[in-house]
Design a protein around this motif. Sequence first.
Motif, PDB file in Angstrom:
ATOM      1  N   ARG A 204       0.901  -1.286   0.016  1.00  0.00           N
ATOM      2  CA  ARG A 204       0.138   0.146  -0.251  1.00  0.00           C
ATOM      3  C   ARG A 204       1.166   1.126   0.081  1.00  0.00           C
ATOM      4  O   ARG A 204       0.867   2.028  -0.615  1.00  0.00           O
ATOM      5  N   ARG A 205       1.990   1.063   0.800  1.00  0.00           N
ATOM      6  CA  ARG A 205       2.578   2.624   1.091  1.00  0.00           C
ATOM      7  C   ARG A 205       3.462   2.172  -0.006  1.00  0.00           C
ATOM      8  O   ARG A 205       3.917   4.123  -0.809  1.00  0.00           O
ATOM      9  N   LEU A 206       4.103   1.463  -0.703  1.00  0.00           N
ATOM     10  CA  LEU A 206       5.083   1.432  -2.313  1.00  0.00           C
ATOM     11  C   LEU A 206       3.865   1.856  -3.407  1.00  0.00           C
ATOM     12  O   LEU A 206       4.511   2.531  -4.474  1.00  0.00           O
ATOM     13  N   ARG A 207       2.730   1.822  -4.031  1.00  0.00           N
ATOM     14  CA  ARG A 207       1.615   1.648  -4.646  1.00  0.00           C
ATOM     15  C   ARG A 207       1.642   3.981  -4.289  1.00  0.00           C
ATOM     16  O   ARG A 207       0.761   4.547  -5.388  1.00  0.00           O
ATOM     17  N   GLN A 208       1.080   3.878  -2.937  1.00  0.00           N
ATOM     18  CA  GLN A 208       0.714   5.921  -3.248  1.00  0.00           C
ATOM     19  C   GLN A 208       2.423   6.039  -3.250  1.00  0.00           C
ATOM     20  O   GLN A 208       1.582   7.395  -4.338  1.00  0.00           O
ATOM     21  N   VAL A 209       3.193   6.441  -2.608  1.00  0.00           N
ATOM     22  CA  VAL A 209       4.669   6.292  -3.312  1.00  0.00           C
ATOM     23  C   VAL A 209       5.077   6.148  -4.630  1.00  0.00           C
ATOM     24  O   VAL A 209       5.434   8.209  -5.395  1.00  0.00           O
ATOM     25  N   SER A 210       4.913   5.602  -5.373  1.00  0.00           N
ATOM     26  CA  SER A 210       4.872   5.237  -6.543  1.00  0.00           C
ATOM     27  C   SER A 210       3.996   5.886  -7.489  1.00  0.00           C
ATOM     28  O   SER A 210       4.305   6.847  -8.796  1.00  0.00           O
TER      29      SER A 210
END
Length: 833
Positions: free
Chosen positions: A491-497
């Motif tokens: 979830r974090r990576l999807r947000q930052v990407s």
Amino acid sequence: MIRYDALDALPVRAALPGLNDALAGHGTAVLVAPPGTGKTTLVPLVLAGLVGDGVPARRVVVAEPRRIAARAAARRMAWLLGEKPGGSVGFTVRGERLVGRHTRVEVVTTGVLLQRLQRDQELSGVDVVILDECHERHLDADTAAAFLWDVRQALRPELRLVAASATTDAAGWAALLGGAPVVEAAGVAYPVETVWAPPAVPVRPPHGMRVDPALLAHAASVVRRALAERDGDVLCFLPGVGEITRVAGLLGGLDGVDVLQVHGRAPAAVQDAVLAPGERRRVVLATSVAESSLTVPGVRVVVDSGLAREPRVDHARGLSALVTVRASRAAARQRAGRAGREAPGVVYRCWTEAEHGRLPAFPAPEIKVADLTAFALQAACWGDPDASGLALLDPPPGGAMAAARSVLAAVGAVDAAGRATARGERLARLGVHPRLGRALLDAGASGAGAEVVALLSEEAPREYGDDLASAVRAARRGDDAYAARWRREVRRLRQVSEEATGSAAGAADARAAGLVAALAFPERVARADGGSYLMASGTRAELSEGSLLRGSDWIAVAVADRPVGRRHARVQLGAAVDEDTARRAAGALLAEEDEVRWADGDVVARRVERLGAIELAARPLRDPDPRLVREALLHGLRQEGLGLLRRSAEAGLLRQRLAFLHRHRGAPWPDVSDEALLARVAEWLEPELSRARRRADLARVDAGQALARLLPWATGEAARLDDLAPERITVPSGSRVRVDYGDPERPVLAVKLQEMFGLQRTPEVAGVPLLVHLLSPAGRPAAVTADLASFWRDGYKGVRAELRGRYPKHPWPEDPAGAEPTRYTNARLARGN
């Protein structure tokens, strides 16, 4: 309701006035306080003005090196205030944040703190930063300290900094923080008895991540011994999760004893149970996280396996990874101290007292041994590409920084001067290794990389297998602590990407898994080749039996190791890809070049397309570069020797004569050994070599004619060759006999004995006496001498007695020194020759 009884019992309270004075007067301080004194829990509450009198309300950030320690510290402080985490005290770790509007103390990991500093260099709203457990010398902590000092010096002189540790280089940290005062807190330590408990038989030393199962079995037996011999809970230190799981299995069936496991992957409920008093006796199996970051109540006994995990540059993985090492004496001291927190205790050490003295004094600072790619990117984004202006206890090694900058340049994170590009700044904000960040940004419009990158960011459970796509599916359906952390990270990576690329993320499939792995590790795309896989880097890799990747023509290797005694790497985690994906991901390694080399005994000329070490296509080269052909022919000569040239008997004799003269006369007579001739090939073989194109051309070269070019013509000495080293010499009989120069130390003259009658002095060439082989009339050796006069006097009689009867037709005079030399028999002599 604040638990004042617990707060008042913490020994660090006595050091608080000195700490407040140091921060008020100097703005920085080094706090040295033994484990269990309350430096991690009471100090932040006091500095935030949440307990105590006379301290204004402040916002305090506490940086911990590990997620488990950050959560535990926040929970403990909230408990002391009678609250739950998220109120006055909160925490933020990667993928998890529990902070409220009224939070005054926030515990974060050092990685999270670095991300904040890159986004907001002033740390707006923060009054105090505490770097806890700084003695562990984690790279993120060292980097954060350097950045914070920059902030205080250039932007916010009012920002207060505290370096806190149980045992540390107080003087070094004090100097780093501008001559900061050192405040020491006394701890309550009870005596700890040491029991040396080495294995009965030798065990193999650790290698990579491997630990000898015999040592783990021994550690389990020592735990059982400690339970039988001592009271209280047992804390057993092991290097990693795998070893903890194995020892837990070996301890099955203990009556009335709970076996708990504490490590970064343990569920929160288990971590909470470990950090609270138990109703039954407990065995706590822990990694080094329990050395100083966590307090485990009830422990009276420590069992120390003597092993630890430290970061190293993992060339097989391309990331900084952990390897198993012998624990340092400082770590052993920290571990033993856990047994003496609440009462006298005992430590069982699984090694000998003699071995203890040979252990390293301290663990290696991470900056000295780890992969520095992420650090170099942080420094570049901070504006100091070579980190020369950062306040660091140890400077980064030059070679490691150069390797890091090479990786960053390859992924477009830095420019030619090492400065961070816009892409590099985006990569730094992703919070993953730059290799994985590159894969996340470049995986394509589907945005499917988040799941794969999340799996590669942290070692996945072994039961997930070696197929990356299958491992992602296992994480999706998993209900363990790892899967929960993985989902949060996704979830974090999807947000930052999405913030970095502006595209929405989708779910990963088999194709996406391969693309991400190949983008992150382009040098490890690999093609099937003879039962193994050849990676673009040139290393070969093998799949385990039963691997789901078997049968794939191409794979991208994400994680690999090299077992002891194995020539090839072993794939731990990878994904199937096709050639197009390999070409796209490793495009920087694509090259087409003319290849002219010596192979299979001849010159091979081809135009080859390669992906690193992998040959993709080749076609014959009709008109190769003559320089490349020359180099290939030279390689052939070096590999197979000068026998590739046509060597007549005359050429061989000339080389022997020159070798003899070089040995005894030196310059200007040339050295004609293979090594010397190959080194001077331009002087004697260049015309023929420049015309040759293949092995057959070399076979037509007259070696003798070529060698003649090395004769010392310029000095005139060449004209003396036949005088100094004649091919033949005239013997007393008048015959011209060939000299054998095969041994340059002492040439040989093989001549029939009767032809040397009357000669007192041994023949010489270039002042060197020949070794005379005197032959029988049948041409067989009868005697060997380097002193004819001595032979005629002493040796001849025996030879005459032996051969006279066998060869009666030939002369055998009693006085050979005065006899006439002859080539003939007695009968022919009687006829007057």
